[in-house]
Scaffold this motif. Structure first.
Motif, PDB file in Angstrom:
ATOM      1  N   ASP A  50       0.864  -1.189   0.000  1.00 55.09           N
ATOM      2  CA  ASP A  50       0.000   0.000   0.000  1.00 55.09           C
ATOM      3  C   ASP A  50       0.898   1.236   0.000  1.00 55.09           C
ATOM      4  O   ASP A  50       1.499   1.555   1.031  1.00 55.09           O
ATOM      5  N   PRO A  51       1.002   1.930  -1.119  1.00 56.47           N
ATOM      6  CA  PRO A  51       1.907   3.093  -1.154  1.00 56.47           C
ATOM      7  C   PRO A  51       1.305   4.283  -0.417  1.00 56.47           C
ATOM      8  O   PRO A  51       0.141   4.247   0.010  1.00 56.47           O
ATOM      9  N   ILE A  52       2.095   5.313  -0.280  1.00 56.07           N
ATOM     10  CA  ILE A  52       1.590   6.560   0.294  1.00 56.07           C
ATOM     11  C   ILE A  52       0.532   7.125  -0.661  1.00 56.07           C
ATOM     12  O   ILE A  52       0.738   7.141  -1.889  1.00 56.07           O
ATOM     13  N   SER A  53      -0.579   7.574  -0.092  1.00 54.60           N
ATOM     14  CA  SER A  53      -1.686   8.060  -0.898  1.00 54.60           C
ATOM     15  C   SER A  53      -1.241   9.185  -1.835  1.00 54.60           C
ATOM     16  O   SER A  53      -0.561  10.125  -1.410  1.00 54.60           O
ATOM     17  N   GLY A  54      -1.594   9.058  -3.103  1.00 56.64           N
ATOM     18  CA  GLY A  54      -1.260  10.089  -4.072  1.00 56.64           C
ATOM     19  C   GLY A  54       0.077   9.896  -4.755  1.00 56.64           C
ATOM     20  O   GLY A  54       0.411  10.636  -5.697  1.00 56.64           O
ATOM     21  N   HIS A  55       0.852   8.919  -4.314  1.00 56.37           N
ATOM     22  CA  HIS A  55       2.154   8.688  -4.952  1.00 56.37           C
ATOM     23  C   HIS A  55       1.963   7.979  -6.284  1.00 56.37           C
ATOM     24  O   HIS A  55       1.318   6.941  -6.375  1.00 56.37           O
ATOM     25  N   VAL A  56       2.574   8.563  -7.303  1.00 56.87           N
ATOM     26  CA  VAL A  56       2.418   8.070  -8.669  1.00 56.87           C
ATOM     27  C   VAL A  56       3.276   6.834  -8.929  1.00 56.87           C
ATOM     28  O   VAL A  56       2.849   5.878  -9.558  1.00 56.87           O
TER      29      VAL A  56
END
Lengths: 115, 113
Positions: free
Chosen positions: A24-30
Motif C-alpha cells: 500500500d503506497p503513500i496516498s497520491g504517490h504516482v
C-alpha cells in the motif's frame, strides 16, 4: 499511518507454493517500486510502476515473478512455484512523481522464507 | 552497468568512537544518495549530494562527495548505539535511464554501548 505499508511482514512458504505480497503506497504517490534484498546485501530493483502502467520489469529474475497495480494504487508481487533462492526481503517504495530525483519512501518489507 | 563498492562491509565499534565509510565507483555520478536501514525496516534517505566536492552535515554525520563525483564518504562523529544499521549509497539514475535506484552492498555498522 501515512507511510508505505507492506503485508504480510513475514511469510513462510514450502518450495513450490505460490505467494502474494501486498504493498500500500503513500496516498497520491504516482510511482511504485519493488526491490529484492538478499541477506546481507543491498536492495536490488525488480520492477517499477507509474500509476497502473508497469514501465520497467527488467529486474524480475524469472517468469515466475509477476507484479500488478491495476488501479494505480495498491500493488501485488506474486511469486509462483517458489524456490529456496527466492528467500529474501521484498521491499516496496513509492514516490510522489515519476522522475528520478523524487524521494523514494520504503516500506518495512516482507521477509519471505522458502523451505 | 555502474559498479558500486562500499567499504568496509562490516564495522563494529564502541560508543563514542568516530568512523568513516566509503562508496566508490568507476563511473561518474550525477548525484548520490545515502540511506540508513535499521534492522527490520526499510531504507530511509539521509542525504542527497549533488555537486563535486560538496560537504553536507546532518548532526553528527558528515557526507562528502568527491571532486570527480566518483566517490563519496560518510563520517560519523561520536557514534551512538542508535547509529547501528546498514548504510547504503545509491546514485540517482541519469535522465531517461529509468527511475530505479541501484544500491551498493552497504556497510553494516554496529555501535556497542
Amino acid at each position: 499511518g501515512a507511510g508505505v505499508s507492506q503485508s504480510p511482514r513475514y511469510k513462510v512458504a514450502k518450495r513450490g507454493q505460490d505467494v502474494a505480497l501486498r504493498c500500500d503506497p503513500i496516498s497520491g504517490h504516482v510511482s511504485l517500486f519493488w526491490y529484492q534484498q538478499a541477506l546481507g546485501q543491498g536492495p536490488e530493483f525488480l520492477t517499477y510502476f507509474q500509476n497502473e502502467a508497469q514501465l520497467d520489469k527488467s529486474g524480475l529474475p524469472s517468469d515466475r515473478f509477476f507484479a500488478e497495480r491495476p488501479e494505480g494504487s495498491v500493488s501485488t508481487l506474486k511469486i509462483q512455484r517458489t524456490q529456496q533462492e527466492d528467500s529474501a526481503v521484498y521491499l516496496c517504495a513509492s514516490s510522489l512523481a515519476g522522475y528520478a530525483k523524487n524521494i523514494q519512501y520504503f516500506g518495512a518489507g516482507t521477509r519471505l522464507s522458502v523451505l | 552497468t555502474q559498479l558500486l563498492e562500499q567499504s568496509p562491509q562490516f564495522l563494529s565499534i564502541q560508543e563514542g568512537e568516530n568512523l568513516t565509510v566509503y562508496c566508490n565507483s568507476s563511473s561518474v555520478f550525477s548525484s548520490l544518495q545515502w540511506y540508513r536501514q535499521e534492522p527490520g525496516e526499510g531504507p530511509v534517505l539521509l542525504v542527497t549530494v549533488v555537486t563535486g566536492g560538496e560537504v553536507k552535515k546532518l548532526k553528527r554525520l558528515t557526507f562528502q562527495f568527491g571532486d570527480a563525483r566518483k566517490d563519496s564518504s560518510l563520517h560519523i562523529t561520536a557514534a551512538q548505539p542508535g547509529d547501528t544499521g546498514l548504510y547504503l549509497c545509491a546514485p540517482l539514475p541519469p535522465r531517461n535511464a529509468g527511475n530505479m535506484l541501484t544500491f551498493g552492498g552497504g556497510t553494516r555498522l554496529m555501535v556497542k554501548p
